[in-house]
Enzyme design. Structure first.
Site, short mmCIF file in Angstrom:
data_model
loop_
_atom_site.label_atom_id
_atom_site.label_comp_id
_atom_site.label_asym_id
_atom_site.label_seq_id
_atom_site.Cartn_x
_atom_site.Cartn_y
_atom_site.Cartn_z
N CYS A 2 0.83 -1.21 0.00
CA CYS A 2 0.00 0.00 0.00
C CYS A 2 0.86 1.26 0.00
CB CYS A 2 -0.93 0.00 1.21
SG CYS A 2 -2.19 -1.31 1.15
N ARG A 37 -7.88 -4.84 -2.33
CA ARG A 37 -7.70 -3.42 -2.61
C ARG A 37 -8.55 -3.11 -3.84
NH1 ARG A 37 -2.70 -5.22 -1.50
NH2 ARG A 37 -1.97 -5.15 -3.66
#
Length: 209
Positions: free
Chosen positions: A25, A100
């Site tokens: 991330c 995600r």
């Protein structure tokens, strides 16, 4: 911040993360930040969402700036509620894992594209940027983009024009042939309309060879 109201009339990309400070991330945040100006040129906003508290978000962005010398220019939503539970992926042998997600939303607040990435695969920001460009051109000119546009293996950076069913659609198609996306305008030849059986291929603003 209330979505989509806060960005009403604008394109925006909402992208979620399972947690702050995770390695994948973090690389994604940096990649989005480095392309922020390109999204802005398309009048498209970026919004991050991560399953952590606001204080954690602040510490995370501070760490990125101090250690990676990259400032995060877009807002990050603190999600500790139902949204994180809704974004689940049943992976074989892994029970449920948070994925995600990417949502591209148009100025009418309509979700136009959704991509889910598993925890093992980082996002491709250039593909997301390409998708925003493609959707905007499709809306403006009533055309479609081929595979890998603007570097298609068969027709390069040309777009596909469906056979016009009305005079209005024909007018838009002809406009596409004489309008450059980000450059000077020159007229394409009529033979571009016949390059494919069901769809004609046209490079906006450039003449056919």
């Amino acid at each position: 911040m209330t979505l989509p109201d806060v960005f009403s009339g604008k394109w925006f990309v909402l992208f979620s993360h399972p947690a702050d400070f995770t390695p994948v991330c973090t690389t994604e945040f940096v990649a989005f930040a480095k392309r922020y100006d390109q999204f802005q040129q398309l009048d498209c906003e970026l919004i991050g969402l991560s399953v952590d508290q606001i204080v954690s978000h602040m510490k995370w962005t501070e760490w990125i700036q101090q250690n990676l010398n990259v400032e995060i220019p877009f807002p990050i939503i603190a999600d500790t509620g139902q949204s994180s539970l809704d974004a689940r992926d049943d992976s074989p042998g892994k029970a449920s894992n948070t994925v995600r997600a990417v949502f591209i939303v148009d100025p009418k607040s309509t979700v136009r594209l959704i991509i889910y990435y598993p925890q093992e695969v980082g996002r491709n920001m250039d593909e997301i940027l390409r998708a925003v460009k493609a959707l905007q051109i499709a809306d403006k000119y009533g055309v479609a983009m081929p595979a890998g546009w603007p570097q298609n293996e068969l027709i390069g950076n040309k777009v596909l024009i469906p056979p016009p069913a009305t005079k209005r659609l024909l007018k838009n198609a002809l406009k596409c042939m004489t309008t450059t996306i980000g450059g000077s305008a020159t007229k394409s030849s009529k033979s571009d309309f016949l390059r494919l059986r069901q769809y004609s291929s046209v490079r906006p603003g450039e003449s056919s060879t």
